[in-house]
Design a protein around this motif. Structure first.
Motif, mmCIF file in Angstrom:
data_model
loop_
_atom_site.group_PDB
_atom_site.id
_atom_site.type_symbol
_atom_site.label_atom_id
_atom_site.label_comp_id
_atom_site.label_asym_id
_atom_site.label_seq_id
_atom_site.Cartn_x
_atom_site.Cartn_y
_atom_site.Cartn_z
ATOM 1 N N GLY A 1 -35.079 -21.723 29.302
ATOM 2 C CA GLY A 1 -35.060 -21.248 30.675
ATOM 3 C C GLY A 1 -35.022 -22.343 31.720
ATOM 4 N N PHE A 2 -34.833 -23.580 31.297
ATOM 5 C CA PHE A 2 -34.807 -24.724 32.213
ATOM 6 C C PHE A 2 -33.752 -25.702 31.724
ATOM 7 C CE2 PHE A 2 -36.226 -28.956 33.606
ATOM 8 C CZ PHE A 2 -36.404 -28.735 34.957
ATOM 9 N N THR A 3 -32.979 -26.244 32.653
ATOM 10 C CA THR A 3 -31.974 -27.242 32.312
ATOM 11 C C THR A 3 -32.241 -28.503 33.121
ATOM 12 O OG1 THR A 3 -30.345 -25.505 31.933
ATOM 13 C CG2 THR A 3 -29.505 -27.746 32.145
ATOM 14 N N LEU A 4 -32.361 -29.614 32.409
ATOM 15 C CA LEU A 4 -32.524 -30.912 33.054
ATOM 16 C C LEU A 4 -31.161 -31.598 33.074
ATOM 17 C CD1 LEU A 4 -34.927 -32.701 34.170
ATOM 18 C CD2 LEU A 4 -34.579 -34.048 32.109
ATOM 19 N N TYR A 5 -30.773 -32.089 34.240
ATOM 20 C CA TYR A 5 -29.511 -32.790 34.418
ATOM 21 C C TYR A 5 -29.782 -34.258 34.724
ATOM 22 C CZ TYR A 5 -27.608 -28.101 35.067
ATOM 23 O OH TYR A 5 -27.254 -26.784 34.884
ATOM 24 N N VAL A 6 -28.850 -35.105 34.324
ATOM 25 C CA VAL A 6 -28.904 -36.507 34.719
ATOM 26 C C VAL A 6 -27.574 -36.879 35.361
ATOM 27 C CG1 VAL A 6 -30.640 -37.251 33.037
ATOM 28 C CG2 VAL A 6 -28.223 -37.306 32.402
ATOM 29 N N ALA A 7 -27.662 -37.763 36.345
ATOM 30 C CA ALA A 7 -26.484 -38.361 36.969
ATOM 31 C C ALA A 7 -26.397 -39.764 36.393
ATOM 32 C CB ALA A 7 -26.622 -38.391 38.475
ATOM 33 N N GLU A 8 -25.236 -40.091 35.889
ATOM 34 C CA GLU A 8 -25.077 -41.339 35.157
ATOM 35 C C GLU A 8 -23.935 -42.160 35.749
ATOM 36 O OE1 GLU A 8 -25.347 -42.139 30.441
ATOM 37 O OE2 GLU A 8 -23.867 -40.667 31.054
ATOM 38 N N GLN A 9 -24.185 -43.439 35.900
ATOM 39 C CA GLN A 9 -23.172 -44.411 36.272
ATOM 40 C C GLN A 9 -23.048 -45.389 35.109
ATOM 41 O OE1 GLN A 9 -20.933 -45.205 38.313
ATOM 42 N NE2 GLN A 9 -21.201 -43.885 40.061
ATOM 43 N N GLU A 10 -22.124 -46.311 35.219
ATOM 44 C CA GLU A 10 -21.917 -47.259 34.114
ATOM 45 C C GLU A 10 -23.179 -48.055 33.781
ATOM 46 O OE1 GLU A 10 -20.621 -48.582 38.015
ATOM 47 O OE2 GLU A 10 -19.590 -47.143 36.750
ATOM 48 N N ARG A 11 -24.093 -48.181 34.724
ATOM 49 C CA ARG A 11 -25.338 -48.929 34.486
ATOM 50 C C ARG A 11 -26.459 -48.060 33.942
ATOM 51 N NH1 ARG A 11 -24.929 -52.067 40.099
ATOM 52 N NH2 ARG A 11 -23.276 -53.485 39.505
ATOM 53 N N ILE B 1 -28.681 -44.089 33.915
ATOM 54 C CA ILE B 1 -29.083 -42.902 34.656
ATOM 55 C C ILE B 1 -29.573 -43.302 36.044
ATOM 56 C CG2 ILE B 1 -30.765 -41.009 34.713
ATOM 57 C CD1 ILE B 1 -30.448 -40.908 31.641
ATOM 58 N N VAL B 2 -29.026 -42.630 37.066
ATOM 59 C CA VAL B 2 -29.358 -42.950 38.451
ATOM 60 C C VAL B 2 -29.897 -41.742 39.211
ATOM 61 C CG1 VAL B 2 -27.763 -44.905 38.560
ATOM 62 C CG2 VAL B 2 -26.966 -42.611 39.214
ATOM 63 N N GLY B 3 -29.970 -40.592 38.559
ATOM 64 C CA GLY B 3 -30.489 -39.399 39.211
ATOM 65 C C GLY B 3 -30.916 -38.373 38.186
#
Length: 160
Positions: free
Chosen positions: A65-75, A77-79
């Motif tokens: 019931g929960f989804t964790l998202y990550v924002a990723e750049q070449e370096r 996880i940034v978010g």
């Protein structure tokens, strides 16, 4: 001559391998970007950080019931963002070094899209004072007090 420009981060569903980096982003974002929300409340920072650990993040990743998202750049996880099945955004944090570069916007867009695709007609969130202007600029409005799950600054947006 090479030219490097910022590209939007890849936003994806987190895996257990992301837990350490995601916990680091959560903690750094709260410590360095959210002083307005804890500076006048002794002990508030420690309370806020208490569940921002790698083991808690692993639990969130595997929680139904929960989804964790990550924002990723070449370096890396940034978010980090989190959305439950009812369309409530529970997390949206960015690494302080990546602030004002579209990371939070990319996470928010992904979570709004997922909430809409899951059949939610609106999304809600509890905003920090730090982030209130960000959400209002993206169409969020104050949720009526009688509709809010608990005290706090609750905002809502219709998903059309």
């Amino acid at each position: 001559m090479s030219h490097t420009s910022f590209q939007w981060p890849l936003v994806r569903v987190a895996t257990v391998d992301d837990a350490d980096a995601a916990a680091r982003v959560l903690r750094q974002s709260i410590i360095h970007l959210c002083q307005l929300d804890y500076a006048d409340q002794p002990g508030r920072l420690e309370q806020w950080l208490a569940n921002k650990t790698s083991s808690h993040v692993q639990n969130w990743i595997s929680q139904d019931g929960f989804t964790l998202y990550v924002a990723e750049q070449e370096r890396g996880i940034v978010g980090v963002g989190g959305l439950n099945n009812q369309g409530i955004i529970q997390l949206n944090y960015v690494d302080p070094h990546w602030r004002l570069r579209g990371v939070s916007s990319a996470l928010l867009l992904e979570m709004e899209t997922s909430a809409r695709e899951a059949g939610n007609s609106n999304t809600t969130l509890e905003s920090t004072r730090t982030a209130e202007r960000f959400y209002r600029a993206r169409g969020y409005n104050t949720l009526a007090a009688q509709q809010a799950p608990r005290d706090g600054l609750w905002l809502t947006k219709a998903l059309t």
